[in-house]
Scaffold this motif. Structure first.
Motif, PDB file in Angstrom:
ATOM      1  N   GLY A  25      -3.153  -2.169   0.662  1.00  0.00           N
ATOM      2  CA  GLY A  25      -2.124  -2.635  -0.211  1.00  0.00           C
ATOM      3  C   GLY A  25      -2.721  -2.756  -1.689  1.00  0.00           C
ATOM      4  O   GLY A  25      -1.726  -2.472  -2.646  1.00  0.00           O
ATOM      5  N   GLU A  26      -3.752  -3.151  -1.986  1.00  0.00           N
ATOM      6  CA  GLU A  26      -4.453  -3.186  -3.265  1.00  0.00           C
ATOM      7  C   GLU A  26      -4.594  -1.925  -3.839  1.00  0.00           C
ATOM      8  O   GLU A  26      -4.308  -1.738  -4.957  1.00  0.00           O
ATOM      9  CB  GLU A  26      -5.778  -3.749  -3.290  1.00  0.00           C
ATOM     10  N   ARG A  27      -5.104  -0.682  -3.115  1.00  0.00           N
ATOM     11  CA  ARG A  27      -4.974   0.398  -3.420  1.00  0.00           C
ATOM     12  C   ARG A  27      -3.633   0.841  -4.153  1.00  0.00           C
ATOM     13  O   ARG A  27      -3.305   1.632  -5.054  1.00  0.00           O
ATOM     14  CB  ARG A  27      -5.547   1.478  -2.692  1.00  0.00           C
ATOM     15  N   LEU A  28      -2.637   0.804  -3.311  1.00  0.00           N
ATOM     16  CA  LEU A  28      -1.233   1.066  -3.643  1.00  0.00           C
ATOM     17  C   LEU A  28      -0.813   0.215  -4.849  1.00  0.00           C
ATOM     18  O   LEU A  28      -0.262   1.237  -5.919  1.00  0.00           O
ATOM     19  CB  LEU A  28      -0.273   0.890  -2.499  1.00  0.00           C
ATOM     20  N   ARG A  29      -1.127  -0.840  -5.063  1.00  0.00           N
ATOM     21  CA  ARG A  29      -0.640  -1.482  -6.158  1.00  0.00           C
ATOM     22  C   ARG A  29      -1.483  -0.957  -7.478  1.00  0.00           C
ATOM     23  O   ARG A  29      -0.835  -0.826  -8.459  1.00  0.00           O
ATOM     24  CB  ARG A  29      -1.088  -3.066  -6.096  1.00  0.00           C
ATOM     25  N   ASP A  42       0.819  10.989  -6.585  1.00  0.00           N
ATOM     26  CA  ASP A  42      -0.019  10.010  -6.863  1.00  0.00           C
ATOM     27  C   ASP A  42      -0.728   9.362  -5.519  1.00  0.00           C
ATOM     28  O   ASP A  42      -1.631   8.601  -5.451  1.00  0.00           O
ATOM     29  CB  ASP A  42       0.456   8.714  -7.757  1.00  0.00           C
ATOM     30  N   LEU A  43       0.220   9.300  -4.425  1.00  0.00           N
ATOM     31  CA  LEU A  43      -0.261   8.615  -2.989  1.00  0.00           C
ATOM     32  C   LEU A  43      -1.523   9.584  -2.574  1.00  0.00           C
ATOM     33  O   LEU A  43      -2.121   8.913  -1.557  1.00  0.00           O
ATOM     34  CB  LEU A  43       0.740   8.399  -2.109  1.00  0.00           C
ATOM     35  N   SER A  44      -1.708  10.733  -2.868  1.00  0.00           N
ATOM     36  CA  SER A  44      -2.842  11.231  -2.354  1.00  0.00           C
ATOM     37  C   SER A  44      -4.184  10.701  -2.664  1.00  0.00           C
ATOM     38  O   SER A  44      -5.084  10.699  -2.017  1.00  0.00           O
ATOM     39  CB  SER A  44      -2.887  12.876  -2.870  1.00  0.00           C
ATOM     40  N   ALA A  45      -4.205   9.539  -3.426  1.00  0.00           N
ATOM     41  CA  ALA A  45      -5.299   8.918  -3.921  1.00  0.00           C
ATOM     42  C   ALA A  45      -5.594   7.842  -2.753  1.00  0.00           C
ATOM     43  O   ALA A  45      -6.770   7.298  -2.473  1.00  0.00           O
ATOM     44  CB  ALA A  45      -5.286   8.195  -4.914  1.00  0.00           C
ATOM     45  N   LEU A  46      -4.484   7.752  -1.847  1.00  0.00           N
ATOM     46  CA  LEU A  46      -4.890   7.017  -0.741  1.00  0.00           C
ATOM     47  C   LEU A  46      -5.301   7.712   0.798  1.00  0.00           C
ATOM     48  O   LEU A  46      -5.907   7.192   1.722  1.00  0.00           O
ATOM     49  CB  LEU A  46      -3.672   6.191  -0.301  1.00  0.00           C
ATOM     50  N   TRP A  47      -5.454   8.933   0.645  1.00  0.00           N
ATOM     51  CA  TRP A  47      -5.669   9.695   1.699  1.00  0.00           C
ATOM     52  C   TRP A  47      -6.944   9.648   2.340  1.00  0.00           C
ATOM     53  O   TRP A  47      -7.349   9.428   3.327  1.00  0.00           O
ATOM     54  CB  TRP A  47      -5.427  11.176   1.462  1.00  0.00           C
ATOM     55  N   GLN A  48      -7.956   9.807   1.425  1.00  0.00           N
ATOM     56  CA  GLN A  48      -9.485   9.857   1.842  1.00  0.00           C
ATOM     57  C   GLN A  48      -9.676   8.131   2.440  1.00  0.00           C
ATOM     58  O   GLN A  48     -10.421   8.299   3.587  1.00  0.00           O
ATOM     59  CB  GLN A  48     -10.331  10.068   0.601  1.00  0.00           C
ATOM     60  N   PRO A  49      -9.488   7.260   1.659  1.00  0.00           N
ATOM     61  CA  PRO A  49      -9.716   6.054   2.518  1.00  0.00           C
ATOM     62  C   PRO A  49      -8.992   5.847   3.726  1.00  0.00           C
ATOM     63  O   PRO A  49      -9.683   5.409   4.932  1.00  0.00           O
ATOM     64  CB  PRO A  49      -9.071   4.948   1.439  1.00  0.00           C
ATOM     65  N   ILE A  50      -7.954   6.096   3.776  1.00  0.00           N
ATOM     66  CA  ILE A  50      -7.155   6.341   5.189  1.00  0.00           C
ATOM     67  C   ILE A  50      -7.950   7.138   6.140  1.00  0.00           C
ATOM     68  O   ILE A  50      -7.945   6.741   7.428  1.00  0.00           O
ATOM     69  CB  ILE A  50      -5.628   6.778   5.024  1.00  0.00           C
ATOM     70  N   LEU A  61      -7.242   2.262  16.126  1.00  0.00           N
ATOM     71  CA  LEU A  61      -6.079   2.704  15.315  1.00  0.00           C
ATOM     72  C   LEU A  61      -5.522   3.896  15.820  1.00  0.00           C
ATOM     73  O   LEU A  61      -5.914   4.947  15.847  1.00  0.00           O
ATOM     74  CB  LEU A  61      -6.740   3.016  13.817  1.00  0.00           C
ATOM     75  N   ALA A  62      -4.012   3.787  15.873  1.00  0.00           N
ATOM     76  CA  ALA A  62      -3.308   5.010  16.245  1.00  0.00           C
ATOM     77  C   ALA A  62      -2.664   5.731  14.788  1.00  0.00           C
ATOM     78  O   ALA A  62      -2.207   6.863  14.861  1.00  0.00           O
ATOM     79  CB  ALA A  62      -2.295   4.621  17.219  1.00  0.00           C
ATOM     80  N   GLY A  63      -2.798   4.725  13.678  1.00  0.00           N
ATOM     81  CA  GLY A  63      -2.268   5.262  12.580  1.00  0.00           C
ATOM     82  C   GLY A  63      -1.931   4.374  11.483  1.00  0.00           C
ATOM     83  O   GLY A  63      -2.213   3.042  11.974  1.00  0.00           O
ATOM     84  N   THR A  64      -1.994   4.538  10.410  1.00  0.00           N
ATOM     85  CA  THR A  64      -2.249   3.817   9.007  1.00  0.00           C
ATOM     86  C   THR A  64      -1.575   4.339   8.013  1.00  0.00           C
ATOM     87  O   THR A  64      -1.504   5.563   7.860  1.00  0.00           O
ATOM     88  CB  THR A  64      -3.498   3.154   8.769  1.00  0.00           C
ATOM     89  N   GLY A  65      -1.011   3.574   7.000  1.00  0.00           N
ATOM     90  CA  GLY A  65      -0.496   4.050   5.765  1.00  0.00           C
ATOM     91  C   GLY A  65       0.583   3.011   5.046  1.00  0.00           C
ATOM     92  O   GLY A  65       0.335   1.644   5.349  1.00  0.00           O
ATOM     93  N   VAL A  66       1.128   3.461   4.091  1.00  0.00           N
ATOM     94  CA  VAL A  66       2.133   2.569   3.374  1.00  0.00           C
ATOM     95  C   VAL A  66       3.322   3.039   3.439  1.00  0.00           C
ATOM     96  O   VAL A  66       3.688   4.189   3.805  1.00  0.00           O
ATOM     97  CB  VAL A  66       1.523   2.600   1.813  1.00  0.00           C
ATOM     98  N   ILE A  67       4.137   1.987   3.447  1.00  0.00           N
ATOM     99  CA  ILE A  67       5.563   2.265   3.657  1.00  0.00           C
ATOM    100  C   ILE A  67       6.470   1.708   2.443  1.00  0.00           C
ATOM    101  O   ILE A  67       6.393   0.570   2.189  1.00  0.00           O
ATOM    102  CB  ILE A  67       6.278   1.727   4.843  1.00  0.00           C
ATOM    103  N   LEU A  68       7.047   2.566   1.569  1.00  0.00           N
ATOM    104  CA  LEU A  68       7.407   2.253   0.395  1.00  0.00           C
ATOM    105  C   LEU A  68       8.836   1.564   0.491  1.00  0.00           C
ATOM    106  O   LEU A  68       9.991   1.947   0.996  1.00  0.00           O
ATOM    107  CB  LEU A  68       7.434   3.318  -0.674  1.00  0.00           C
TER     108      LEU A  68
END
Length: 234
Positions: A25-29, A42-50, A61-68
């Protein structure tokens, strides 16, 4: 080994997942605050940490991410940046129907793992449930709200496999006896060491409910959540 040891281990799993969702969430913010017009690109910046997190926790973990939230992105009104993972496989992007006029529209804004963090400002754990839309596994979803100032951006979330909770119980209390279960805040079984307590069933359901003297009782609460490990009195 004991129910207390199982509760401590399960608390660790949940605490770990909550920390990850908070970090995500901090990365999204940061991505939102770092540009005047946040887009799906811009959300591609989250890919590698995910991807790193999914690779590090394949059993859990079966899945993870952000829902806008609606209209946070400039190029999409409705969007999930969600990646799923099976052990020994590569992460896979979850494709859903984003068209509100379509019969298959994925209305995540009505889901409790989205509405509760949005409305209360607190994290939530929902489940167990069968994920028919993605993995067909029994899951629980942990989600935390993401805000930038007063603006609700959405949630950062993780789907956790209930099988890992069951393994934690079996490793620490053994199979079958004494019957022991992990119960969520709605009094539903998340995992157990007995077929008398199947995932998703209420603790008041089943053969044991016929004898109130044999109802299961709390053995150890789980810090931070209305979950508990319970054991049938012997």
């Amino acid at each position: 080994m004991s129910a207390d040891a199982a509760a401590a281990h399960i608390s660790g799993i949940l605490d770990d997942a909550a920390r990850w969702c908070t970090e995500l969430g901090e990365r999204l913010r940061a991505a939102h605050d770092g540009t005047p017009a946040l887009s799906t690109e811009d959300l591609s910046a989250l890919w590698q940490p995910i991807f790193d997190r999914l690779d590090a926790e394949p059993a859990v973990l079966a899945g993870t991410g952000v829902i806008l939230a609606d209209d946070v992105l400039t190029d999409r009104a409705h969007w999930l940046e969600w990646w799923q993972h099976r052990p020994a496989d590569t992460p896979r992007f979850l494709q859903v129907d984003h068209d509100p006029d379509s019969v298959g529209f994925y209305d995540y804004a009505a889901a409790p793992w989205f509405t509760a963090p949005r409305d209360t400002g607190a994290g939530v754990v929902v489940g167990p449930y069968v994920d028919f839309a993605g993995t067909d596994e029994y899951l629980v979803t942990l989600a935390v709200p993401v805000r930038s100032g007063d603006r609700f951006l959405g949630v950062a979330a993780a789907d956790l496999r209930t099988g890992e909770f069951e393994r934690a119980l079996l490793a620490r209390v053994g199979p079958l006896r004494p019957p022991t279960a992990l119960i969520n805040g709605a009094n539903r079984v998340v995992a157990s060491n007995t077929p008398l307590r199947l995932p998703g069933t209420l603790v008041t359901a089943g053969p044991l409910a016929a004898d109130p003297g044999r109802e299961m009782r709390a053995a150890a609460p789980l810090g931070g959540l209305p979950w508990r490990v319970v054991r049938e009195p012997g």
